[in-house]
Design a protein around this motif. Structure first.
Motif, PDB file in Angstrom:
ATOM      1  N   GLN A 294      27.938 -11.209  30.283  1.00  0.00           N
ATOM      2  CA  GLN A 294      26.921 -11.344  31.177  1.00  0.00           C
ATOM      3  C   GLN A 294      27.232 -11.409  32.685  1.00  0.00           C
ATOM      4  O   GLN A 294      27.005 -10.951  33.540  1.00  0.00           O
ATOM      5  N   VAL A 295      28.667 -11.646  32.474  1.00  0.00           N
ATOM      6  CA  VAL A 295      29.222 -11.691  34.059  1.00  0.00           C
ATOM      7  C   VAL A 295      29.430 -10.160  34.459  1.00  0.00           C
ATOM      8  O   VAL A 295      29.154 -10.021  35.640  1.00  0.00           O
ATOM      9  N   ILE A 296      29.914  -9.246  33.518  1.00  0.00           N
ATOM     10  CA  ILE A 296      30.190  -8.262  33.936  1.00  0.00           C
ATOM     11  C   ILE A 296      28.860  -7.437  34.310  1.00  0.00           C
ATOM     12  O   ILE A 296      28.572  -6.671  35.227  1.00  0.00           O
ATOM     13  N   THR A 297      27.834  -7.381  33.299  1.00  0.00           N
ATOM     14  CA  THR A 297      26.793  -6.694  33.450  1.00  0.00           C
ATOM     15  C   THR A 297      26.216  -7.093  34.736  1.00  0.00           C
ATOM     16  O   THR A 297      25.583  -6.499  35.325  1.00  0.00           O
ATOM     17  N   GLY A 298      25.689  -8.558  34.720  1.00  0.00           N
ATOM     18  CA  GLY A 298      25.053  -9.021  35.997  1.00  0.00           C
ATOM     19  C   GLY A 298      25.779  -8.565  37.298  1.00  0.00           C
ATOM     20  O   GLY A 298      25.109  -8.427  38.522  1.00  0.00           O
ATOM     21  N   GLY A 299      27.139  -8.946  37.169  1.00  0.00           N
ATOM     22  CA  GLY A 299      27.773  -8.282  38.551  1.00  0.00           C
ATOM     23  C   GLY A 299      27.723  -6.776  38.855  1.00  0.00           C
ATOM     24  O   GLY A 299      27.207  -6.498  40.188  1.00  0.00           O
ATOM     25  N   ILE A 300      27.431  -6.135  37.816  1.00  0.00           N
ATOM     26  CA  ILE A 300      27.332  -4.748  38.201  1.00  0.00           C
ATOM     27  C   ILE A 300      25.924  -4.442  38.537  1.00  0.00           C
ATOM     28  O   ILE A 300      25.614  -3.619  39.492  1.00  0.00           O
ATOM     29  N   VAL A 301      24.892  -4.982  38.037  1.00  0.00           N
ATOM     30  CA  VAL A 301      23.549  -4.733  38.193  1.00  0.00           C
ATOM     31  C   VAL A 301      23.081  -5.383  39.553  1.00  0.00           C
ATOM     32  O   VAL A 301      22.706  -4.783  40.490  1.00  0.00           O
ATOM     33  N   ASN A 302      24.042  -6.558  39.938  1.00  0.00           N
ATOM     34  CA  ASN A 302      23.440  -7.079  41.448  1.00  0.00           C
ATOM     35  C   ASN A 302      24.401  -6.064  42.572  1.00  0.00           C
ATOM     36  O   ASN A 302      23.701  -5.939  43.477  1.00  0.00           O
ATOM     37  N   ALA A 303      25.490  -5.411  42.069  1.00  0.00           N
ATOM     38  CA  ALA A 303      26.162  -4.488  42.939  1.00  0.00           C
ATOM     39  C   ALA A 303      25.196  -3.500  43.269  1.00  0.00           C
ATOM     40  O   ALA A 303      25.029  -3.080  44.274  1.00  0.00           O
ATOM     41  N   THR A 304      24.353  -2.997  42.170  1.00  0.00           N
ATOM     42  CA  THR A 304      23.504  -1.829  42.531  1.00  0.00           C
ATOM     43  C   THR A 304      22.378  -2.382  43.368  1.00  0.00           C
ATOM     44  O   THR A 304      22.028  -1.346  44.090  1.00  0.00           O
ATOM     45  N   LEU A 305      21.969  -3.604  43.551  1.00  0.00           N
ATOM     46  CA  LEU A 305      20.882  -3.949  44.269  1.00  0.00           C
ATOM     47  C   LEU A 305      21.471  -3.959  45.695  1.00  0.00           C
ATOM     48  O   LEU A 305      20.650  -3.316  46.593  1.00  0.00           O
ATOM     49  N   VAL A 306      22.573  -4.534  45.702  1.00  0.00           N
ATOM     50  CA  VAL A 306      23.241  -4.415  47.155  1.00  0.00           C
ATOM     51  C   VAL A 306      23.574  -3.315  47.907  1.00  0.00           C
ATOM     52  O   VAL A 306      23.160  -2.763  49.018  1.00  0.00           O
ATOM     53  N   LEU A 307      24.384  -2.376  47.142  1.00  0.00           N
ATOM     54  CA  LEU A 307      24.509  -0.876  47.093  1.00  0.00           C
ATOM     55  C   LEU A 307      23.256  -0.143  47.660  1.00  0.00           C
ATOM     56  O   LEU A 307      23.284   0.515  48.463  1.00  0.00           O
ATOM     57  N   ALA A 308      21.993  -0.209  46.818  1.00  0.00           N
ATOM     58  CA  ALA A 308      20.967   0.336  47.194  1.00  0.00           C
ATOM     59  C   ALA A 308      20.344   0.223  48.721  1.00  0.00           C
ATOM     60  O   ALA A 308      20.114   0.919  49.162  1.00  0.00           O
ATOM     61  N   VAL A 309      20.450  -1.313  48.785  1.00  0.00           N
ATOM     62  CA  VAL A 309      20.086  -1.683  50.188  1.00  0.00           C
ATOM     63  C   VAL A 309      20.982  -1.089  51.573  1.00  0.00           C
ATOM     64  O   VAL A 309      20.705  -0.533  52.409  1.00  0.00           O
ATOM     65  N   THR A 310      22.329  -1.228  51.015  1.00  0.00           N
ATOM     66  CA  THR A 310      23.314  -0.572  52.172  1.00  0.00           C
ATOM     67  C   THR A 310      23.151   0.996  52.044  1.00  0.00           C
ATOM     68  O   THR A 310      23.615   1.372  53.251  1.00  0.00           O
ATOM     69  N   ILE A 311      23.150   1.488  51.107  1.00  0.00           N
ATOM     70  CA  ILE A 311      23.487   3.300  51.230  1.00  0.00           C
ATOM     71  C   ILE A 311      22.124   3.827  51.213  1.00  0.00           C
ATOM     72  O   ILE A 311      21.909   4.989  51.332  1.00  0.00           O
ATOM     73  N   VAL A 312      21.081   3.108  50.708  1.00  0.00           N
ATOM     74  CA  VAL A 312      19.517   3.910  50.738  1.00  0.00           C
ATOM     75  C   VAL A 312      18.634   3.409  51.608  1.00  0.00           C
ATOM     76  O   VAL A 312      18.621   3.554  52.816  1.00  0.00           O
ATOM     77  N   ASP A 313      17.975   2.270  51.128  1.00  0.00           N
ATOM     78  CA  ASP A 313      17.157   1.457  52.023  1.00  0.00           C
ATOM     79  C   ASP A 313      16.491   0.388  51.317  1.00  0.00           C
ATOM     80  O   ASP A 313      16.916   0.155  49.778  1.00  0.00           O
ATOM     81  N   VAL A 314      15.850  -0.787  51.648  1.00  0.00           N
ATOM     82  CA  VAL A 314      15.224  -1.907  50.920  1.00  0.00           C
ATOM     83  C   VAL A 314      14.509  -1.497  49.788  1.00  0.00           C
ATOM     84  O   VAL A 314      14.448  -2.188  48.986  1.00  0.00           O
ATOM     85  N   TRP A 315      13.611  -0.262  50.189  1.00  0.00           N
ATOM     86  CA  TRP A 315      12.740   0.021  48.816  1.00  0.00           C
ATOM     87  C   TRP A 315      13.550   0.427  47.656  1.00  0.00           C
ATOM     88  O   TRP A 315      13.113   0.335  46.607  1.00  0.00           O
ATOM     89  N   ALA A 316      14.665   0.987  47.716  1.00  0.00           N
ATOM     90  CA  ALA A 316      15.541   1.545  46.768  1.00  0.00           C
ATOM     91  C   ALA A 316      15.980   0.211  45.952  1.00  0.00           C
ATOM     92  O   ALA A 316      16.040   0.103  44.663  1.00  0.00           O
ATOM     93  N   GLY A 317      16.301  -0.866  46.803  1.00  0.00           N
ATOM     94  CA  GLY A 317      16.997  -2.118  45.928  1.00  0.00           C
ATOM     95  C   GLY A 317      15.546  -2.747  45.401  1.00  0.00           C
ATOM     96  O   GLY A 317      16.012  -3.339  44.422  1.00  0.00           O
ATOM     97  N   LEU A 318      14.582  -2.808  45.850  1.00  0.00           N
ATOM     98  CA  LEU A 318      13.368  -3.166  45.328  1.00  0.00           C
ATOM     99  C   LEU A 318      12.912  -2.594  44.213  1.00  0.00           C
ATOM    100  O   LEU A 318      12.619  -3.235  42.949  1.00  0.00           O
ATOM    101  N   ALA A 319      13.189  -1.143  44.142  1.00  0.00           N
ATOM    102  CA  ALA A 319      12.759  -0.362  43.075  1.00  0.00           C
ATOM    103  C   ALA A 319      13.562  -0.915  41.735  1.00  0.00           C
ATOM    104  O   ALA A 319      13.312  -0.979  40.523  1.00  0.00           O
ATOM    105  N   ILE A 320      14.788  -0.611  42.068  1.00  0.00           N
ATOM    106  CA  ILE A 320      15.837  -0.891  41.059  1.00  0.00           C
ATOM    107  C   ILE A 320      15.754  -2.674  40.424  1.00  0.00           C
ATOM    108  O   ILE A 320      15.798  -2.672  39.288  1.00  0.00           O
TER     109      ILE A 320
END
Length: 172
Positions: free
Chosen positions: A32-58
């Motif tokens: 759970q820690v590894i999976t959750g950490g990576i999924v949360n990283a994709t959310l933050v990365l999406a906002v950082t390198i794409v936009d808020v809509w990408a983070g929301l979609a994911i």
């Protein structure tokens, strides 16, 4: 590259990372820690390198993937996980211009707060409750995985920064 193609490509890649890590079904106690950490990283990365809509979609799609794939043993939790993901993404996006660290920490705390609200109030409203192991999985563990995800996203974003800057210059 066309902006919409870039959006779809980057969002799709981040969603694929989140999907693959979920589908790996890593064993406990660290799964759970590894999976959750990576999924949360994709959310933050999406906002950082794409936009808020990408983070929301994911953030909106990953709980449904977990449900459809049989990973989420409590189907009624999917909308609440979506809400927690949206909370992280929106807080991070809103505060990002002030300070990346401040935005990340408050986004993680907001996600944790949403889960606390869910466990202690919202589930009661709909007449549901969680067994003790699920309460643990949806409480303090969520704060930890969100903070791990934020830190991981910062490391990855900093590593990708030269590439992302080069790709922007080629578009101008």
């Amino acid at each position: 590259m066309n902006k919409s193609v870039r959006w779809i490509t980057r969002t799709g890649l981040l969603l694929a990372v989140a999907m693959v890590i979920q589908l790996m079904r890593l064993p406990q106690p660290y799964g759970q820690v590894i999976t959750g950490g990576i999924v949360n990283a994709t959310l933050v990365l999406a906002v950082t390198i794409v936009d808020v809509w990408a983070g929301l979609a994911i953030g909106l799609l990953t709980p449904w993937l977990a449900l459809v794939a049989g990973i989420l043993g409590l189907p009624f939790m999917a909308p609440f996980i979506m809400g927690a993901n949206v909370t992280l993404v929106v807080i991070y996006a809103l505060l990002l211009r002030q300070s990346r660290l401040f935005a990340g920490v408050l986004g993680a705390v907001g996600k944790y707060g949403f889960f606390m609200l869910t466990i202690h109030v919202l589930l009661g409203i709909i007449g549901k409750s969680l067994p003790a192991p699920a309460v643990a999985a949806f409480s303090t563990t969520q704060l930890g995985t969100a903070l791990i995800g934020v830190l991981l996203a910062f490391i990855i974003a900093d590593t990708l920064k030269p590439y992302l800057e080069r790709s922007r210059h080629h578009e101008d």
